[in-house]
Design a protein around this motif. Structure first.
Motif, PDB file in Angstrom:
ATOM      1  N   SER A  65      39.624  35.461  31.772  1.00  0.00           N
ATOM      2  CA  SER A  65      38.614  36.102  32.607  1.00  0.00           C
ATOM      3  C   SER A  65      38.489  35.366  33.935  1.00  0.00           C
ATOM      4  N   LEU A  66      37.870  36.029  34.916  1.00  0.00           N
ATOM      5  CA  LEU A  66      37.697  35.406  36.222  1.00  0.00           C
ATOM      6  C   LEU A  66      36.812  34.165  36.154  1.00  0.00           C
ATOM      7  N   THR A 190      43.221  29.798  40.423  1.00  0.00           N
ATOM      8  CA  THR A 190      42.395  30.913  39.959  1.00  0.00           C
ATOM      9  C   THR A 190      43.236  32.163  39.803  1.00  0.00           C
ATOM     10  N   TRP A 194      44.097  33.887  36.162  1.00  0.00           N
ATOM     11  CA  TRP A 194      43.304  35.104  35.955  1.00  0.00           C
ATOM     12  C   TRP A 194      44.198  36.203  35.373  1.00  0.00           C
ATOM     13  N   SER A 199      46.586  40.276  39.669  1.00  0.00           N
ATOM     14  CA  SER A 199      46.537  38.844  39.934  1.00  0.00           C
ATOM     15  C   SER A 199      47.869  38.304  40.449  1.00  0.00           C
ATOM     16  N   PHE A 272      39.598  43.528  45.028  1.00  0.00           N
ATOM     17  CA  PHE A 272      39.328  42.093  45.044  1.00  0.00           C
ATOM     18  C   PHE A 272      38.970  41.716  46.468  1.00  0.00           C
TER      19      PHE A 272
END
Length: 319
Positions: A65-66, A190, A194, A199, A272
């Motif tokens: 998850s983020l 990140t 992710w 991503s 995003f």
């Protein structure tokens, strides 16, 4: 095994050679560069221990998850690894008289970062094989190197201020260097951690942005380095550059960076929002510095996608 070891070490060696060759004013002693590479590798040891401790302290989120990616990327990998690299960098070179020009900060910063990256890369490549070696040669290893570039740029300027008695500014510049490296490292990790549909695009786009910003930083500091001797005895160092020394018009890098962010945002349909926001911010900076139309295009594209992404996010959260 020897082939994998070679593939794991080769990217770092090539990067150190590249930075060494870009140091046009006064080449740094090779034994000192090797020393900083070794110190960078040794910085992996406290970093690994501290990351294991941090893993028990961080809050638990769903894997992939983020929140989980962001927490581990910034508060474990980014923060701890960059602080450890900085600690070994400063301990190893700060008081050395060979550290006497601003660009030297980049040389030693990259050398330290590459030492860390090479040891880390050997561990990953020995476990993952040739495909991991190739992937990390273009992503993870250069990422560490560019973190060294950004940290080293501030570190070199901090030494310049320290020698002139501006200790408070020198301290602030060192903090900024560490913060810049943490921000780049944390954002990269990140995107890498992710588990989201886009991503991979975000990771590649951000890596392209780091490449552009890092190379532009190297170019800008290399051009004016002959004017940035730390010690009075070297102020008259004879060096005639073969190109313009003005860095005030070096705004294309900002424009390109802004446009890359806008393109990344467009690839993700603006969902995003970080690339959109970066496109707007960098574009505005480029426009204020007299940049070309690329910066203006980035502001327009990023602004539209930022609004669209905000609308999408708002709809997701409240409906």
């Amino acid at each position: 095994m020897s082939r994998l070891m070679f593939l794991a070490l080769l990217p770092g060696i090539l990067i150190v050679i590249y930075i060494f060759r870009r140091d046009k004013v006064e080449k740094e002693p090779v034994p000192l560069i090797v020393r900083m590479v070794v110190l960078g590798a040794l910085s992996c040891l406290p970093a690994a221990y501290l990351e294991s401790v941090m893993a028990r302290l961080l809050p638990s989120f769903a894997e992939g998850s983020l929140p989980a990616a962001f927490t581990v990327a910034f508060f474990s990998a980014g923060l701890i690894e960059e602080v450890c690299k900085f600690a070994f960098l400063k301990a190893g070179i700060w008081r050395n008289r060979e550290f006497d020009y601003r660009f030297d900060g980049i040389v030693y910063g990259v050398s330290t970062a590459i030492g860390f990256a090479c040891l880390e890369n050997v561990l990953y490549v020995m476990d993952g094989g040739i495909s991991v070696a190739v992937t990390r040669a273009f992503l993870a290893v250069p990422l560490h190197a560019f973190c060294g570039v950004f940290m080293g740029a501030f570190f070199g300027m901090a030494k310049y201020c320290h020698v002139r008695g501006e200790t408070s500014r020198a301290f602030a510049l060192q903090l900024q260097g560490v913060a810049a490296a943490i921000a780049v490292h944390g954002t990269y990790d990140t995107f890498a951690m992710w588990d989201m549909q886009y991503s991979a695009f975000l990771l590649l786009g951000f890596t392209a942005l780091v490449y552009v910003a890092g190379i532009r930083t190297i170019n800008a500091l290399e051009k004016d380095d002959y004017m940035m001797a730390f010690y009075a005895s070297e102020e008259s160092y004879e060096f005639v550059p073969s190109y313009s020394t003005s860095s005030l018009k070096e705004t294309d890098g900002v424009s390109i960076a802004a446009l890359v962010c806008a393109i990344v945002s467009a690839l993700t349909s603006g969902v995003f929002m970080i690339p959109s926001l970066l496109a707007v911010i960098l574009g505005i900076i480029g426009i204020r510095r007299g940049a070309n139309t690329a910066a203006k295009a980035a502001v327009v594209i990023g602004g539209i996608l930022l609004v669209g992404g905000g609308y999408f996010l708002g709809g997701t959260l409240f409906y």
